[in-house]
Design an enzyme around this catalytic site. Structure first.
Site, short mmCIF file in Angstrom:
data_model
loop_
_atom_site.label_atom_id
_atom_site.label_comp_id
_atom_site.label_asym_id
_atom_site.label_seq_id
_atom_site.Cartn_x
_atom_site.Cartn_y
_atom_site.Cartn_z
N ASN A 1 46.09 40.61 -42.15
CA ASN A 1 46.40 39.19 -42.26
C ASN A 1 46.24 38.68 -40.83
OD1 ASN A 1 47.60 36.69 -42.20
ND2 ASN A 1 49.43 37.31 -43.32
N ALA B 1 47.20 36.22 -39.32
CA ALA B 1 48.40 35.60 -38.76
C ALA B 1 49.44 36.63 -38.30
CB ALA B 1 49.03 34.68 -39.80
N CYS B 2 49.20 37.90 -38.59
CA CYS B 2 50.17 38.97 -38.31
C CYS B 2 49.93 39.55 -36.92
CB CYS B 2 50.00 40.05 -39.37
SG CYS B 2 50.79 41.62 -39.02
N SER B 3 50.97 39.55 -36.10
CA SER B 3 50.84 40.07 -34.73
C SER B 3 50.55 41.57 -34.73
CB SER B 3 52.09 39.76 -33.91
OG SER B 3 53.21 40.42 -34.46
#
Length: 126
Positions: A9, A11-13
Site C-alpha cells: 500500500n 501510503a504505508c511507511s
C-alpha cells in the site's frame, strides 16, 4: 530466474521502507498495489501457504473494516479458514503489509528491516 513480488500500500511507511531496502540491495522485484490489484481467494491461500501462516495471522484486526465485520470474535480454526480468506479478498485493506514473496517459494511479512533482509537472503543461492 524468478523475481520477488512485494504487495504494498503506497501510503504505508513500512511498505516504503521495505521498497527502499530492496532498492538499496539491488533486488529484482515487482510491485503489486494490492488495494488496486486485489488478490483473489486462491492467491491469498497460495501466499498463506508460502508464509506458513493462517489468514487470521495476516489480518489487520484493528482496522475499522475489521471492527465493522467483527473479525475479533470469529473462530480461528480450520473450519473458519475460508471465512477469513473470503474477508481478506473482499476487504484487501485488512491484509497485513508488505508481503514479500521470495525466490525460494516462501514469503515473509516485511514489517521490519530484518524480515526484508530475510526475504532477500532466501533468493540467494548458496
Amino acid at each position: 530466474m524468478s523475481v520477488m513480488e512485494i504487495w504494498i500500500n503506497p501510503a504505508c511507511s513500512k511498505c516504503r521502507s521495505a521498497l527502499s531496502l530492496l532498492d538499496a540491495e539491488g533486488a529484482g522485484y515487482t510491485v503489486r498495489r494490492y488495494l488496486e490489484e486485489v488478490p483473489d481467494e486462491d492467491e491469498i491461500r497460495a501466499v498463506l501457504e508460502r508464509l506458513g501462516l493462517e489468514p487470521w495471522d495476516i489480518t489487520r484486526t484493528q482496522e475499522a473494516e475489521a471492527k465493522e465485520l467483527g473479525v475479533g470474535a470469529w473462530a480461528r480454526d480450520a473450519g473458519a479458514r475460508d471465512r477469513w480468506v473470503a474477508a481478506l479478498a473482499a476487504h484487501p485493506r485488512l491484509i497485513q503489509r508488505p508481503i514479500i514473496t521470495a525466490d525460494d517459494g516462501t514469503a515473509v511479512v516485511g514489517r521490519s528491516e530484518d524480515a526484508v533482509r530475510d526475504a532477500l537472503s532466501r533468493g540467494k543461492t548458496l
